[in-house]
Design a protein around this motif. Sequence first.
Motif, PDB file in Angstrom:
ATOM      1  N   LEU A   1      38.014 -26.462   7.279  1.00 45.51           N
ATOM      2  CA  LEU A   1      38.826 -26.618   8.474  1.00 45.51           C
ATOM      3  C   LEU A   1      38.745 -25.338   9.291  1.00 45.51           C
ATOM      4  O   LEU A   1      39.033 -24.261   8.795  1.00 45.51           O
ATOM      5  N   ARG A   2      38.344 -25.450  10.542  1.00 43.48           N
ATOM      6  CA  ARG A   2      38.110 -24.274  11.376  1.00 43.48           C
ATOM      7  C   ARG A   2      39.262 -24.096  12.357  1.00 43.48           C
ATOM      8  O   ARG A   2      39.554 -24.971  13.164  1.00 43.48           O
ATOM      9  N   ALA A   3      39.897 -22.937  12.282  1.00 45.53           N
ATOM     10  CA  ALA A   3      41.022 -22.638  13.160  1.00 45.53           C
ATOM     11  C   ALA A   3      40.524 -22.335  14.570  1.00 45.53           C
ATOM     12  O   ALA A   3      39.379 -21.901  14.756  1.00 45.53           O
ATOM     13  N   PRO A   4      41.377 -22.527  15.575  1.00 46.95           N
ATOM     14  CA  PRO A   4      40.975 -22.213  16.952  1.00 46.95           C
ATOM     15  C   PRO A   4      40.499 -20.776  17.136  1.00 46.95           C
ATOM     16  O   PRO A   4      39.556 -20.525  17.896  1.00 46.95           O
TER      17      PRO A   4
ATOM     18  N   ALA B   1      36.851 -19.656  18.617  1.00 48.26           N
ATOM     19  CA  ALA B   1      36.729 -18.753  19.762  1.00 48.26           C
ATOM     20  C   ALA B   1      35.805 -17.589  19.440  1.00 48.26           C
ATOM     21  O   ALA B   1      34.963 -17.196  20.263  1.00 48.26           O
ATOM     22  N   LEU B   2      35.937 -17.016  18.238  1.00 47.28           N
ATOM     23  CA  LEU B   2      35.066 -15.911  17.839  1.00 47.28           C
ATOM     24  C   LEU B   2      33.624 -16.376  17.715  1.00 47.28           C
ATOM     25  O   LEU B   2      32.692 -15.665  18.104  1.00 47.28           O
ATOM     26  N   HIS B   3      33.434 -17.564  17.153  1.00 49.16           N
ATOM     27  CA  HIS B   3      32.091 -18.123  17.014  1.00 49.16           C
ATOM     28  C   HIS B   3      31.385 -18.159  18.377  1.00 49.16           C
ATOM     29  O   HIS B   3      30.259 -17.666  18.516  1.00 49.16           O
ATOM     30  N   GLN B   4      32.044 -18.724  19.382  1.00 50.88           N
ATOM     31  CA  GLN B   4      31.426 -18.838  20.697  1.00 50.88           C
ATOM     32  C   GLN B   4      31.190 -17.470  21.324  1.00 50.88           C
ATOM     33  O   GLN B   4      30.178 -17.233  21.985  1.00 50.88           O
ATOM     34  N   LEU B   5      32.124 -16.543  21.093  1.00 52.72           N
ATOM     35  CA  LEU B   5      31.977 -15.204  21.656  1.00 52.72           C
ATOM     36  C   LEU B   5      30.755 -14.495  21.073  1.00 52.72           C
ATOM     37  O   LEU B   5      29.986 -13.861  21.806  1.00 52.72           O
ATOM     38  N   VAL B   6      30.546 -14.620  19.760  1.00 47.45           N
ATOM     39  CA  VAL B   6      29.387 -13.990  19.119  1.00 47.45           C
ATOM     40  C   VAL B   6      28.092 -14.620  19.628  1.00 47.45           C
ATOM     41  O   VAL B   6      27.095 -13.912  19.873  1.00 47.45           O
ATOM     42  N   VAL B   7      28.096 -15.927  19.825  1.00 53.14           N
ATOM     43  CA  VAL B   7      26.922 -16.596  20.394  1.00 53.14           C
ATOM     44  C   VAL B   7      26.610 -16.029  21.777  1.00 53.14           C
ATOM     45  O   VAL B   7      25.459 -15.735  22.111  1.00 53.14           O
ATOM     46  N   ASP B   8      27.633 -15.843  22.583  1.00 57.79           N
ATOM     47  CA  ASP B   8      27.433 -15.323  23.940  1.00 57.79           C
ATOM     48  C   ASP B   8      26.905 -13.887  23.917  1.00 57.79           C
ATOM     49  O   ASP B   8      25.991 -13.534  24.676  1.00 57.79           O
ATOM     50  N   VAL B   9      27.493 -13.039  23.059  1.00 59.69           N
ATOM     51  CA  VAL B   9      27.051 -11.648  22.965  1.00 59.69           C
ATOM     52  C   VAL B   9      25.606 -11.570  22.487  1.00 59.69           C
ATOM     53  O   VAL B   9      24.807 -10.775  23.006  1.00 59.69           O
ATOM     54  N   ALA B  10      25.239 -12.410  21.522  1.00 64.95           N
ATOM     55  CA  ALA B  10      23.864 -12.406  21.013  1.00 64.95           C
ATOM     56  C   ALA B  10      22.893 -12.859  22.090  1.00 64.95           C
ATOM     57  O   ALA B  10      21.785 -12.306  22.219  1.00 64.95           O
TER      58      ALA B  10
ATOM     59  N   ALA C   1      42.247 -21.685   0.181  1.00 68.81           N
ATOM     60  CA  ALA C   1      42.093 -21.032   1.481  1.00 68.81           C
ATOM     61  C   ALA C   1      42.221 -22.042   2.613  1.00 68.81           C
ATOM     62  O   ALA C   1      42.841 -21.774   3.642  1.00 68.81           O
ATOM     63  N   ASP C   2      41.619 -23.229   2.430  1.00 73.78           N
ATOM     64  CA  ASP C   2      41.713 -24.258   3.457  1.00 73.78           C
ATOM     65  C   ASP C   2      43.154 -24.746   3.630  1.00 73.78           C
ATOM     66  O   ASP C   2      43.620 -24.971   4.750  1.00 73.78           O
ATOM     67  N   LEU C   3      43.865 -24.922   2.518  1.00 71.28           N
ATOM     68  CA  LEU C   3      45.257 -25.359   2.593  1.00 71.28           C
ATOM     69  C   LEU C   3      46.118 -24.319   3.295  1.00 71.28           C
ATOM     70  O   LEU C   3      47.009 -24.652   4.078  1.00 71.28           O
ATOM     71  N   ALA C   4      45.850 -23.040   3.003  1.00 67.49           N
ATOM     72  CA  ALA C   4      46.593 -21.971   3.666  1.00 67.49           C
ATOM     73  C   ALA C   4      46.335 -21.993   5.173  1.00 67.49           C
ATOM     74  O   ALA C   4      47.249 -21.783   5.980  1.00 67.49           O
ATOM     75  N   GLU C   5      45.093 -22.276   5.552  1.00 68.36           N
ATOM     76  CA  GLU C   5      44.764 -22.371   6.968  1.00 68.36           C
ATOM     77  C   GLU C   5      45.508 -23.530   7.603  1.00 68.36           C
ATOM     78  O   GLU C   5      46.075 -23.416   8.693  1.00 68.36           O
ATOM     79  N   LEU C   6      45.525 -24.673   6.915  1.00 65.96           N
ATOM     80  CA  LEU C   6      46.184 -25.865   7.431  1.00 65.96           C
ATOM     81  C   LEU C   6      47.681 -25.646   7.588  1.00 65.96           C
ATOM     82  O   LEU C   6      48.310 -26.112   8.533  1.00 65.96           O
ATOM     83  N   ALA C   7      48.271 -24.913   6.657  1.00 67.82           N
ATOM     84  CA  ALA C   7      49.710 -24.662   6.698  1.00 67.82           C
ATOM     85  C   ALA C   7      50.099 -23.553   7.671  1.00 67.82           C
ATOM     86  O   ALA C   7      51.280 -23.270   7.853  1.00 67.82           O
ATOM     87  N   GLY C   8      49.105 -22.918   8.251  1.00 64.02           N
ATOM     88  CA  GLY C   8      49.403 -21.868   9.215  1.00 64.02           C
ATOM     89  C   GLY C   8      49.629 -20.506   8.606  1.00 64.02           C
ATOM     90  O   GLY C   8      50.060 -19.583   9.296  1.00 64.02           O
ATOM     91  N   LEU C   9      49.301 -20.319   7.339  1.00 69.05           N
ATOM     92  CA  LEU C   9      49.576 -19.042   6.695  1.00 69.05           C
ATOM     93  C   LEU C   9      48.637 -17.946   7.181  1.00 69.05           C
ATOM     94  O   LEU C   9      48.926 -16.768   6.975  1.00 69.05           O
ATOM     95  N   ARG C  10      47.507 -18.316   7.783  1.00 67.08           N
ATOM     96  CA  ARG C  10      46.592 -17.318   8.310  1.00 67.08           C
ATOM     97  C   ARG C  10      46.542 -17.358   9.838  1.00 67.08           C
ATOM     98  O   ARG C  10      45.603 -16.906  10.453  1.00 67.08           O
ATOM     99  N   ARG C  11      47.520 -17.953  10.401  1.00 69.11           N
ATOM    100  CA  ARG C  11      47.546 -18.046  11.854  1.00 69.11           C
ATOM    101  C   ARG C  11      47.524 -16.650  12.454  1.00 69.11           C
ATOM    102  O   ARG C  11      48.259 -15.767  12.031  1.00 69.11           O
ATOM    103  N   GLY C  12      46.654 -16.467  13.441  1.00 72.86           N
ATOM    104  CA  GLY C  12      46.569 -15.160  14.084  1.00 72.86           C
ATOM    105  C   GLY C  12      45.526 -14.241  13.480  1.00 72.86           C
ATOM    106  O   GLY C  12      45.341 -13.142  13.969  1.00 72.86           O
ATOM    107  N   THR C  13      44.815 -14.711  12.420  1.00 70.17           N
ATOM    108  CA  THR C  13      43.786 -13.866  11.802  1.00 70.17           C
ATOM    109  C   THR C  13      42.497 -14.660  11.652  1.00 70.17           C
ATOM    110  O   THR C  13      42.533 -15.823  11.245  1.00 70.17           O
ATOM    111  N   VAL C  14      41.392 -14.037  11.964  1.00 69.03           N
ATOM    112  CA  VAL C  14      40.089 -14.654  11.729  1.00 69.03           C
ATOM    113  C   VAL C  14      39.233 -13.640  10.985  1.00 69.03           C
ATOM    114  O   VAL C  14      39.210 -12.456  11.327  1.00 69.03           O
ATOM    115  N   ALA C  15      38.584 -14.090   9.912  1.00 66.15           N
ATOM    116  CA  ALA C  15      37.791 -13.200   9.057  1.00 66.15           C
ATOM    117  C   ALA C  15      36.308 -13.483   9.246  1.00 66.15           C
ATOM    118  O   ALA C  15      35.873 -14.643   9.251  1.00 66.15           O
ATOM    119  N   MET C  16      35.539 -12.403   9.359  1.00 67.79           N
ATOM    120  CA  MET C  16      34.105 -12.513   9.638  1.00 67.79           C
ATOM    121  C   MET C  16      33.331 -11.578   8.718  1.00 67.79           C
ATOM    122  O   MET C  16      33.750 -10.454   8.452  1.00 67.79           O
TER     123      MET C  16
END
Length: 303
Positions: A280-283, A287-296, A81-96
Amino acid sequence: MLDVRRLALLAAVVDTGSMTAAADQLGYTPSAVSQQLRRLEVEAGQPLLHRQARGVRPTEAGALLAGHARHVLRRLSAAEADLAELAGLRRGTVAMGVFPTIASALLPQAVSRFRRQHPDLRLDVRSTRFDELVELLEDGTVGIALLWDYAWNRVDVPDISLTPLLDDPTVLIVAADHRLARKRFTTMSDLAHEDWIVRAHEHPVAEVLERSCRAAGFTPKIAFEANDYQEAQAMVSVGVGIALAPRTAVRNPHPDVRVLALGTDVPARRVLLAHRQDRLRAPAELALHQLVVDVAREYQTKP
């Protein structure tokens, strides 16, 4: 050195209880599975399986090694999963990952704001139980997850980083015609003679009730065990009993119940935002992490 592919075969055989079932699951022939596992027994230096007329069962060494195999396979899945993130295979998606009660309270606003701020990104949300959320984090299926704990049972998962989001106070639910329905606040000591509705299956709120009643000097009389907070509210609404719940679980209360504050003498649960420290944390995830912190933070400051 133990062969990882053979470890995967062992775990599959132990989990299915059958050479044939494991072979079907992994795309091998039963004879190939048997051959590979005999080689693994040579590598391990001891028998790993009891071969019976109907299926197999692990020896003590086999059960131990299968447990380690599952852990290795989870880490390999996480690595992929980390390698896929590094290679950009999950670019545009964030899972929570989320749990239901907090999802109903915080998630709609967080999702709406995320989509508005990042219209080209996809948000994949999975709602499930605590143990499964931890597994999803560990194997990389989700990048972040909302978890919870109480003071007597703090979350302690290796390699998981925790950001406290908010304290979710425990509240009291009573019927609209209950003697306390017109009050905004009460104490546990005023509830000693009440019938109680509690979550079933050793749910954490049952322990909250037990601890709170004990601290107030009485033992709760349980009238009904509910499978979820909707069922609990329904039973409260018709007078079967009263119930405790986290405030986030009754954000949209049943029309025939009332919600009262209980103060700090009843334990609150802590809501946490979790992520794997070594991942490895994608941008988009940051962004979602900070948004959830703000909403909470905004939710916590609401009356």
